[in-house]
Design a protein around this motif. Sequence first.
Motif, PDB file in Angstrom:
ATOM      1  N   VAL A 292     -38.817  20.044 -78.035  1.00  0.00           N
ATOM      2  CA  VAL A 292     -38.772  18.660 -78.518  1.00  0.00           C
ATOM      3  C   VAL A 292     -38.521  18.672 -80.017  1.00  0.00           C
ATOM      4  O   VAL A 292     -39.126  19.471 -80.746  1.00  0.00           O
ATOM      5  N   ALA A 293     -37.610  17.819 -80.481  1.00  0.00           N
ATOM      6  CA  ALA A 293     -37.371  17.666 -81.922  1.00  0.00           C
ATOM      7  C   ALA A 293     -37.880  16.301 -82.342  1.00  0.00           C
ATOM      8  O   ALA A 293     -37.636  15.296 -81.681  1.00  0.00           O
ATOM      9  N   ARG A 294     -38.615  16.289 -83.458  1.00  0.00           N
ATOM     10  CA  ARG A 294     -39.138  15.026 -83.977  1.00  0.00           C
ATOM     11  C   ARG A 294     -38.757  14.915 -85.444  1.00  0.00           C
ATOM     12  O   ARG A 294     -38.623  15.930 -86.145  1.00  0.00           O
ATOM     13  N   SER A 295     -38.649  13.682 -85.891  1.00  0.00           N
ATOM     14  CA  SER A 295     -38.268  13.433 -87.276  1.00  0.00           C
ATOM     15  C   SER A 295     -39.252  12.443 -87.877  1.00  0.00           C
ATOM     16  O   SER A 295     -39.831  11.616 -87.181  1.00  0.00           O
ATOM     17  N   GLY A 296     -39.375  12.512 -89.176  1.00  0.00           N
ATOM     18  CA  GLY A 296     -40.245  11.579 -89.870  1.00  0.00           C
ATOM     19  C   GLY A 296     -41.396  12.285 -90.539  1.00  0.00           C
ATOM     20  O   GLY A 296     -41.654  13.463 -90.288  1.00  0.00           O
ATOM     21  N   PRO A 297     -42.111  11.576 -91.414  1.00  0.00           N
ATOM     22  CA  PRO A 297     -43.230  12.199 -92.120  1.00  0.00           C
ATOM     23  C   PRO A 297     -44.349  12.578 -91.150  1.00  0.00           C
ATOM     24  O   PRO A 297     -44.437  12.036 -90.042  1.00  0.00           O
ATOM     25  N   ALA A 298     -45.188  13.503 -91.545  1.00  0.00           N
ATOM     26  CA  ALA A 298     -46.258  14.006 -90.686  1.00  0.00           C
ATOM     27  C   ALA A 298     -47.150  12.856 -90.233  1.00  0.00           C
ATOM     28  O   ALA A 298     -47.577  12.026 -91.044  1.00  0.00           O
ATOM     29  N   GLY A 299     -47.391  12.790 -88.928  1.00  0.00           N
ATOM     30  CA  GLY A 299     -48.222  11.736 -88.371  1.00  0.00           C
ATOM     31  C   GLY A 299     -47.442  10.522 -87.900  1.00  0.00           C
ATOM     32  O   GLY A 299     -47.956   9.683 -87.174  1.00  0.00           O
ATOM     33  N   GLN A 300     -46.186  10.410 -88.339  1.00  0.00           N
ATOM     34  CA  GLN A 300     -45.371   9.252 -87.940  1.00  0.00           C
ATOM     35  C   GLN A 300     -44.046   9.723 -87.333  1.00  0.00           C
ATOM     36  O   GLN A 300     -43.003   9.088 -87.521  1.00  0.00           O
ATOM     37  N   GLY A 305     -34.884  14.423 -80.157  1.00  0.00           N
ATOM     38  CA  GLY A 305     -34.159  15.332 -79.272  1.00  0.00           C
ATOM     39  C   GLY A 305     -35.106  16.014 -78.315  1.00  0.00           C
ATOM     40  O   GLY A 305     -36.275  16.258 -78.644  1.00  0.00           O
ATOM     41  N   ARG A 306     -34.643  16.306 -77.104  1.00  0.00           N
ATOM     42  CA  ARG A 306     -35.464  17.007 -76.116  1.00  0.00           C
ATOM     43  C   ARG A 306     -34.532  17.842 -75.235  1.00  0.00           C
ATOM     44  O   ARG A 306     -33.491  17.367 -74.798  1.00  0.00           O
ATOM     45  N   TRP A 307     -34.888  19.087 -75.019  1.00  0.00           N
ATOM     46  CA  TRP A 307     -34.089  19.986 -74.208  1.00  0.00           C
ATOM     47  C   TRP A 307     -35.015  20.679 -73.192  1.00  0.00           C
ATOM     48  O   TRP A 307     -36.136  21.051 -73.548  1.00  0.00           O
ATOM     49  N   THR A 308     -34.551  20.824 -72.006  1.00  0.00           N
ATOM     50  CA  THR A 308     -35.295  21.569 -70.993  1.00  0.00           C
ATOM     51  C   THR A 308     -34.381  22.625 -70.403  1.00  0.00           C
ATOM     52  O   THR A 308     -33.225  22.336 -70.081  1.00  0.00           O
ATOM     53  N   ALA A 309     -34.887  23.799 -70.307  1.00  0.00           N
ATOM     54  CA  ALA A 309     -34.069  24.894 -69.773  1.00  0.00           C
ATOM     55  C   ALA A 309     -35.002  25.939 -69.187  1.00  0.00           C
ATOM     56  O   ALA A 309     -36.197  25.970 -69.497  1.00  0.00           O
ATOM     57  N   THR A 310     -34.467  26.770 -68.339  1.00  0.00           N
ATOM     58  CA  THR A 310     -35.228  27.903 -67.815  1.00  0.00           C
ATOM     59  C   THR A 310     -34.669  29.161 -68.458  1.00  0.00           C
ATOM     60  O   THR A 310     -33.467  29.449 -68.352  1.00  0.00           O
ATOM     61  N   LEU A 311     -35.551  29.859 -69.139  1.00  0.00           N
ATOM     62  CA  LEU A 311     -35.116  31.057 -69.838  1.00  0.00           C
ATOM     63  C   LEU A 311     -35.531  32.279 -69.028  1.00  0.00           C
ATOM     64  O   LEU A 311     -36.671  32.383 -68.559  1.00  0.00           O
ATOM     65  N   ALA A 312     -34.578  33.174 -68.865  1.00  0.00           N
ATOM     66  CA  ALA A 312     -34.874  34.423 -68.172  1.00  0.00           C
ATOM     67  C   ALA A 312     -35.720  35.308 -69.063  1.00  0.00           C
ATOM     68  O   ALA A 312     -35.941  34.998 -70.234  1.00  0.00           O
ATOM     69  N   ALA A 313     -36.229  36.369 -68.516  1.00  0.00           N
ATOM     70  CA  ALA A 313     -37.048  37.292 -69.290  1.00  0.00           C
ATOM     71  C   ALA A 313     -36.238  37.816 -70.473  1.00  0.00           C
ATOM     72  O   ALA A 313     -35.082  38.233 -70.314  1.00  0.00           O
ATOM     73  N   ASP A 314     -36.877  37.734 -71.637  1.00  0.00           N
ATOM     74  CA  ASP A 314     -36.275  38.222 -72.882  1.00  0.00           C
ATOM     75  C   ASP A 314     -35.009  37.472 -73.261  1.00  0.00           C
ATOM     76  O   ASP A 314     -34.212  37.967 -74.056  1.00  0.00           O
ATOM     77  N   GLU A 315     -34.786  36.296 -72.676  1.00  0.00           N
ATOM     78  CA  GLU A 315     -33.591  35.532 -73.037  1.00  0.00           C
ATOM     79  C   GLU A 315     -33.833  34.752 -74.323  1.00  0.00           C
ATOM     80  O   GLU A 315     -34.916  34.231 -74.558  1.00  0.00           O
ATOM     81  N   LEU A 321     -29.316  20.504 -82.624  1.00  0.00           N
ATOM     82  CA  LEU A 321     -29.670  19.098 -82.827  1.00  0.00           C
ATOM     83  C   LEU A 321     -28.582  18.446 -83.661  1.00  0.00           C
ATOM     84  O   LEU A 321     -28.319  18.872 -84.803  1.00  0.00           O
ATOM     85  N   ARG A 322     -27.928  17.422 -83.113  1.00  0.00           N
ATOM     86  CA  ARG A 322     -26.905  16.686 -83.843  1.00  0.00           C
ATOM     87  C   ARG A 322     -27.362  15.248 -84.024  1.00  0.00           C
ATOM     88  O   ARG A 322     -28.311  14.814 -83.394  1.00  0.00           O
ATOM     89  N   GLY A 323     -26.609  14.548 -84.860  1.00  0.00           N
ATOM     90  CA  GLY A 323     -26.901  13.129 -85.055  1.00  0.00           C
ATOM     91  C   GLY A 323     -28.291  12.892 -85.617  1.00  0.00           C
ATOM     92  O   GLY A 323     -29.039  12.039 -85.142  1.00  0.00           O
ATOM     93  N   ILE A 324     -28.608  13.645 -86.601  1.00  0.00           N
ATOM     94  CA  ILE A 324     -29.933  13.488 -87.225  1.00  0.00           C
ATOM     95  C   ILE A 324     -29.967  12.114 -87.886  1.00  0.00           C
ATOM     96  O   ILE A 324     -29.110  11.790 -88.727  1.00  0.00           O
ATOM     97  N   PRO A 325     -30.926  11.287 -87.544  1.00  0.00           N
ATOM     98  CA  PRO A 325     -30.872   9.896 -87.998  1.00  0.00           C
ATOM     99  C   PRO A 325     -31.178   9.716 -89.486  1.00  0.00           C
ATOM    100  O   PRO A 325     -30.655   8.809 -90.110  1.00  0.00           O
TER     101      PRO A 325
END
Lengths: 657, 305
Positions: A292-300, A305-315, A321-325
């Motif tokens: 998960v990617a988050r933007s903004g000052p700490a606490g806010q 962005g969010r990505w889900t994937a299955t990583l093999a062993a040692d992968e 992340l594009r379009g940083i607001p």
Amino acid sequence: MTLELARTDVLLAAPALFALLLLLHRRRPRIEPLEVSSLLLWEGTGDERAAARRARRVSPRFWLQLLGLLLLVAALAGPTLVEPPRSGRRLLLLVDVSASMQARVAGSTRFELARAEVRRRLGALGPGDRAMLVAFSSRPRIVEPWTDRRARLDDALERLAPDDAPDGLRAALTLARAILRQAGTGSEAVLVSDRPVRVSGAPAGVSLETVAIGGGLDAVRRVDAPDDASAEADPSRGAAEIAGPGPGGPTDPANVAITGLDVSQGPFTALADTTAHATVRNFSSSRPVTLVARSGPAGQEAEIGRWTATLAADEQRVFVLRGIPAAGRVEFALAHDDEGDALAIDDRATTWIRPQGAVRTLAVSDDPALIATLRRLTEATGTFDLVPASIAGRAAGPAADHDLAIFHRASTAGWTKGALVIAPVEDELFSVGGTIGDVRTVDWDPSSPLARHLQYPLSHQGLAARVLVPRFDARPVVRVAAEHGDVPVVWAGEHGGRRVAALAFDIASLDLGAEENLPVLVLVLNALRWLDPLVDDLPAVVPTGHAPSVDETSHRLRSAPAGASFPFARLGEYVFDTPAGERRYVAELRDARESDLRVGASEVDIVWPAPVDAAAPSPQPEGPETGPLAPLLYGLALTVLAGEWWLYRRARGEAHA
Amino acid sequence: VPTPLEPVDQDTLRRLHAVALRCRGGRRPDPGRARAHRLPPQSAVQAEIEDFRPYRPGDDLRFADWPSFARLGQLLIRRYREERSSHLHILLDCSRSMAVPAGDRKFAFAQNVAWLLAYLALHNETSVRLVPCAGRPAALGESPVMRPGRMGLVTAREFLSGLDPGGSTDLDLAVRRYLGRRDAHRGLVVLVSDLLLPPQRLDEALRALVGAGHEVAAIHVRGARECRVPGRAGVYRIRDAETGEERLAWLSRREARGRLAAAARLDESIDRILGRQRVRSVRADPAQAPGAFLLQALPRLDIVR
């Protein structure tokens, strides 16, 4: 324990001092006259013969003076108490407190297992045995010097906690070698680490045992594994392993880590074109991963962005992340429950996106061509908003609205912010001399930020410049070899807390778009970027265990995470006060070796380093019972002489009274 | 070095003027009667001419002023100031002990007290005789008489200022020598001294004075530092300032109490002798202001009315 003297010749002064002191005391009147109005008032003052006997006695002050001088002489002789070699064992305990020791294992942590092992070793010490405790992460430190007090060792062990920094095994072994060399033969060393290591080249007479803290603790197995011929010659050396089955076994701790985070943002790249690359690596068997990617000052923070994937062993996989607001803080985090990941401190990574387009730049020039050139240049960067002003008009304009200024053939008088001065005139910054002609060669300082990416040879043609003598703390960046010698033509420095860059040549007539003038274009862009006040405000991200280029004489650490030390041993934000203002660093664990918790994954063979590492702390003397006695004797002498002085003052004061 | 006399402040002077000295034949001054007709003195040598008046029949021609008759042709009769029959004798101790220890300033105190006594007596129309005991050789045997009047004050002041302590207290000799003089009229004797002399000699001197019909009073000067032990403990060679006799002693702060006891014993012995000879005495601390001391001491000495 025997007493050794560094200088015996000093002792010859003692009889001379005694004789001198005695002579001085003999010269002093022993019977003082006292005129009285009548002896009728002084009847019954005691026996005259007894008084005469007392007059012949030596004053107590003489003995005090003599004692003080003798102590001084003894101190000058440099006495040292030398303790004979003890018969007991000497055990050096090297404990790994690197980040991977925080890994959770079977309801505990690797560090707790290591602590239990060390505690067990301490419990096996007999009377007269001595031990020293050294902890190491990126740097080694002596936690408890040689001592036979078990309680002190236990207390020191209890206070110990793992850092967030990678291990520095080589530095620890270097320090250990220096310690063991002082301790003498017959010493033992135990290395307790989660890094299976085979050490060769141990000093003669020293036995090293390595204890590997690994996966499950179902079994404690001691393995005698001499690794080379020298080890075979020393049967006391060996290795023990506290581990379950081998690498990749079912008890290997699972760990997925963010091992890298890079921001692709050129000096003048627009925010929309900026990308962030997070590298995620699976150090265990195949498993799903959510980033998960988050933007903004700490606490806010807001999720961007969010990505889900299955990583093999040692992968290892890179998520982009594009379009940083918006500019500012961007944090990546692995979303999984704590039970599924043994090490939490490598699951987060933070970076900063530099803001753009907010630098209001005042361009002071009477040359429309230069203004047009600068306008094209700044528009291309997307960072600088150019506000042109004539030299006459600038004097009346407010300076507070602008972040930096470009002065072309104009005085900088009254300007208090960053400035790029092109073809300076005589003012408070520069004294201007003659013109340079016949430029032969050009050279530059590659370490200067103004010379970054300056790879092309500078054109000689446009560098008809004038000789500048700065009146502030400035360093030359570019020099030319002219007929009069080596002359700097580009300067950079600080004046009154602001940055100033200067080009001694006039770029108004140059076509900065032409290929031959590309180096000049790079110089100008570098100068503008260097002067950009927003760039330095961003925190710098550094790996834990590393020391950024902090000048410890001028930088003062204002705030740091609890228990942190320098170099950065803990994750978190470190704020320094510097002469130029506040400077912030963010320390993060970016070390794949620390994140790889698999038993035996990072098994290494290492040759015990011989030379003492200058960065390592020097071993301490063993204890106060051995060492030079001179400070003690100096202290005693001063005390005795002070007492004698007090007696003298009191007698004098009473006499005056 | 002779000690200059201290100036007397106006308040002390005013209070001294109110004191009436009581000594044999003394009386309060009476300005209203000061110039009254008085009988001529029995001894013209001692008399002082005060005035002249024209001869009247019946006047004693022995008092006619013949020189003026020769110059003026008019016979005048001399009028004499009345010869006082009251006398104050001040015996001032000028021995070396009065200057030791220097910090006590005993002699300066005694000088000033003697000066104030002389002033008071002269102001009370009483003649004063200053008798220095010991002191510099020139002072020995000198005992000038000061008669009431400005010259008497000047003489007393100059004489006292010129005194210098030295030698040993020979009170007995001074008394005997003084009593041997023909003009040692009976009167009030005030002894100003530290009385540091052997008790029997003090006894003999007082007995001689009292036996000669004098009324005797004593001002006993005792300095605070006289029996103080030095601050620094050690062996000291103690030397008597008058006799030069020496004694070795170990002195420390513990000795202070012993010195006070010795001084108390000596004072007790002196007081016994003074009491036996019916001599009124008062002890003086030289740290006091002389004027204030004298004003307090005079009633205790019983020499004022």
